[in-house]
Design an enzyme around this catalytic site. Structure first.
Site, short mmCIF file in Angstrom:
data_model
loop_
_atom_site.label_atom_id
_atom_site.label_comp_id
_atom_site.label_asym_id
_atom_site.label_seq_id
_atom_site.Cartn_x
_atom_site.Cartn_y
_atom_site.Cartn_z
N ASN A 193 0.84 -1.20 0.00
CA ASN A 193 0.00 0.00 0.00
C ASN A 193 0.88 1.27 0.00
O ASN A 193 2.07 1.19 -0.27
CB ASN A 193 -0.99 -0.02 1.16
CG ASN A 193 -2.35 0.55 0.77
OD1 ASN A 193 -2.42 1.61 0.16
ND2 ASN A 193 -3.41 -0.16 1.09
N ARG A 194 0.30 2.40 0.32
CA ARG A 194 0.99 3.68 0.09
C ARG A 194 1.70 4.24 1.31
O ARG A 194 1.22 4.05 2.43
CB ARG A 194 -0.02 4.72 -0.44
CG ARG A 194 -0.52 4.35 -1.83
CD ARG A 194 -1.62 5.26 -2.34
NE ARG A 194 -1.90 4.93 -3.73
CZ ARG A 194 -2.68 3.91 -4.13
NH1 ARG A 194 -3.26 3.13 -3.24
NH2 ARG A 194 -2.84 3.65 -5.41
N ASP A 208 -11.54 1.14 -3.34
CA ASP A 208 -10.10 1.05 -3.14
C ASP A 208 -9.85 1.63 -1.76
O ASP A 208 -9.26 2.70 -1.61
CB ASP A 208 -9.36 1.86 -4.23
CG ASP A 208 -7.89 1.47 -4.33
OD1 ASP A 208 -7.44 0.67 -3.49
OD2 ASP A 208 -7.20 1.98 -5.24
N HIS A 251 -1.37 -10.12 -3.15
CA HIS A 251 -2.14 -9.24 -4.03
C HIS A 251 -2.91 -10.03 -5.10
O HIS A 251 -2.97 -9.62 -6.27
CB HIS A 251 -1.19 -8.23 -4.68
CG HIS A 251 -1.83 -6.91 -5.00
ND1 HIS A 251 -2.84 -6.79 -5.93
CD2 HIS A 251 -1.62 -5.68 -4.50
CE1 HIS A 251 -3.20 -5.52 -6.00
NE2 HIS A 251 -2.48 -4.82 -5.14
N HIS A 295 3.55 -0.10 -2.64
CA HIS A 295 3.86 -1.54 -2.70
C HIS A 295 5.37 -1.84 -2.71
O HIS A 295 5.83 -2.72 -3.45
CB HIS A 295 3.20 -2.17 -3.92
CG HIS A 295 1.69 -2.23 -3.84
ND1 HIS A 295 0.99 -2.28 -2.66
CD2 HIS A 295 0.74 -2.27 -4.83
CE1 HIS A 295 -0.31 -2.34 -2.93
NE2 HIS A 295 -0.49 -2.33 -4.22
N GLU A 316 -6.94 -7.50 0.26
CA GLU A 316 -5.56 -7.55 0.76
C GLU A 316 -5.55 -7.33 2.27
O GLU A 316 -5.73 -6.22 2.74
CB GLU A 316 -4.73 -6.45 0.09
CG GLU A 316 -4.79 -6.44 -1.41
CD GLU A 316 -4.46 -5.05 -1.97
OE1 GLU A 316 -3.51 -4.41 -1.52
OE2 GLU A 316 -5.21 -4.60 -2.86
N TYR A 326 -5.79 -11.28 -7.46
CA TYR A 326 -7.01 -10.72 -8.06
C TYR A 326 -7.97 -11.89 -8.24
O TYR A 326 -7.67 -12.81 -9.01
CB TYR A 326 -6.71 -10.12 -9.44
CG TYR A 326 -6.00 -8.79 -9.43
CD1 TYR A 326 -4.69 -8.67 -9.01
CD2 TYR A 326 -6.65 -7.64 -9.88
CE1 TYR A 326 -4.04 -7.44 -9.02
CE2 TYR A 326 -6.00 -6.41 -9.90
CZ TYR A 326 -4.70 -6.31 -9.47
OH TYR A 326 -4.06 -5.11 -9.50
N GLN A 368 -7.65 -4.17 2.56
CA GLN A 368 -7.85 -3.24 1.45
C GLN A 368 -8.74 -3.94 0.44
O GLN A 368 -8.40 -5.01 -0.07
CB GLN A 368 -6.51 -2.87 0.81
CG GLN A 368 -6.60 -1.88 -0.34
CD GLN A 368 -6.60 -0.41 0.10
OE1 GLN A 368 -6.29 -0.09 1.25
NE2 GLN A 368 -6.94 0.49 -0.81
C1 GAL Z 1 -3.94 -1.88 -4.90
C2 GAL Z 1 -4.12 -0.43 -4.61
C3 GAL Z 1 -4.64 0.27 -5.86
C4 GAL Z 1 -3.71 0.01 -7.03
C5 GAL Z 1 -3.46 -1.48 -7.17
C6 GAL Z 1 -2.42 -1.81 -8.23
O1 GAL Z 1 -3.44 -2.55 -3.79
O2 GAL Z 1 -5.03 -0.27 -3.52
O3 GAL Z 1 -4.79 1.65 -5.63
O4 GAL Z 1 -2.51 0.69 -6.84
O5 GAL Z 1 -3.01 -2.04 -5.97
O6 GAL Z 1 -2.83 -1.41 -9.49
#
Ligand code: GAL
Length: 379
Positions: free
Chosen positions: A99-100, A271, A201, A125, A338, A203, A311
């Site tokens: 995350n940020r 998000d 991460h 990340h 996440e 999907y 997240q």
């Molecule tokens: C997620 C994040 C999103 C985006 C994504 C990667 O974890 O919350 O904002 O950055 O990863 O594309």
């Protein structure tokens, strides 16, 4: 159980060890490092494939209500796919800090650290070239009387991607022989105080990766609160209730039902970091985090974790890239759930702590349990 060995029938106890997982080659990175792929299987139809680049979950096959298997996670057919610009952290181990981090800066023990800005104006990340998703990990397969696993390890040297301290990280994937679940556990130690926040991460699309949308999936989150963000997706520091907002997933809701009513956010859809409610059963190691359900296939996914947050990201940056088996990954066609500590915790003293100190061990576990919805479950 009976097994034929050298032409003689012998009895082996019912609790016999599962075989060690299969391991094969998955090609090479562009700088020539060999990448291996481990295959973990349950007796009830779950197969997980995990590669050593980024300790990344590449495939995850689970049965639907008719016993038909599908791969429910995004990925690529080869390492080049993972190295391409189109890879948005598919299935990887994310860190050192997922995350940020606001403006890529934090101060620890009086010293200011500056990290790469790879998501203007923030750090995302774990950085650019040597974040945990991009390095090749060492791996050891194992098995015991409960199932098969693979343990990945990597030592990130002091200063890598700007983070202080040499960080030893271990990520273990385990598939119990019984049922259809995958457990991911993390461990880390350091020789200098340093922030750590690790997640996977993946999907998910429970109708099968490559299905058109995830907006028809039902979701429940065990979270009465979330952390609002500024217009660069950095938490303001407040913790607010989800009640009466499109973020209220305390009961099963269709993901697409209110997504376009999200007005208070710079995110292009969901998000958001949700604050998980406290565990109701203190005797259990894991806390219920999320339940995802696809009514078309009947597949369900229940996530439980030791982490304080999750997240929920609805694939808003997906752009129709072509992944495994020529499948197209369309806008909002997968969710990431996440489990993690809150974003930018290193700059928020009142968020759960992410600083790991020498002598301590960071430990975290998340369980992904797949199942089949009961026919009556529609809402
Ligand atoms: C997620 C994040 C999103 C985006 C994504 C990667 O974890 O919350 O904002 O950055 O990863 O594309």
């Amino acid at each position: 159980m009976k097994r034929l060995m050298f032409g003689v029938l012998i009895s082996v106890p019912a609790f016999c060890l599962a075989a060690d997982p299969e391991v094969g080659d998955f090609g090479k990175t562009s700088d020539g490092q060999a990448v291996e792929m481990y295959t973990l299987k349950s007796n009830d139809g779950l197969t997980a494939k995990i590669m050593t680049r980024g300790a990344t979950l590449v495939e995850l096959h689970v049965p639907d209500r008719d016993g038909k298997s599908a791969d429910v996670v995004f990925g690529w057919d080869d390492v080049a796919g993972y190295e391409s610009e189109d890879n948005q952290y598919f299935g990887c181990t994310t860190g050192r800090v997922c995350n940020r981090i606001a403006k890529g800066k934090f101060t620890l023990d009086g010293k200011e650290y500056t990290l790469a800005i790879n998501n203007e104006p923030n750090h995302l990340h774990g950085g650019i070239k040597r974040s945990l998703d991009k390095v090749v990990w060492k791996a050891t397969g194992f098995s015991n009387d409960r199932g098969q696993g693979v343990r990945f390890s990597y030592t990130s040297p002091d200063g890598e991607e700007g983070y202080p301290g040499a960080l030893k990280v271990q990520v273990s994937y385990f598939v119990p022989a019984k049922g259809t679940s995958l457990r991911i556990s993390y461990k880390a130690t350091t020789d200098q105080a340093t922030p750590v926040n690790l997640t996977n991460h993946a999907y998910f699309n429970l109708a099968g990766a490559g299905s058109e949308t995830v907006l028809d999936h039902m979701l429940q989150l065990n979270a009465d609160k979330y952390t609002p963000v500024d217009d660069t997706l950095i938490p303001t520091g407040k913790i607010e209730p989800v009640a009466d907002t499109p973020l209220d997933f305390t009961r099963m809701k269709k993901i697409g039902a209110r997504i376009d009513k999200l007005t208070d956010t710079a995110a292009l859809g969901y998000d958001h970091n949700f604050v998980l409610n406290a565990k109701t059963d203190a005797t259990k190691e894991l806390n219920f985090a999320a339940l995802l359900r696809d009514n078309s296939s009947g597949r369900t996914l229940r996530i439980s974790t030791t982490e304080p947050g999750i997240q929920f990201y609805s694939g808003n940056f997906l752009k129709g890239q072509q992944g495994k088996n020529g499948k197209t990954y369309a806008y909002r066609s997968a969710v990431c759930l996440e489990t993690q500590h809150f974003p930018d915790s290193v700059n928020h003293d009142d968020f759960p702590n992410t600083i790991l100190k020498p002598g301590e061990t960071f430990e975290s576990t998340t369980m992904y349990q797949f199942g089949i919805a009961k026919p009556a479950e529609k809402n």
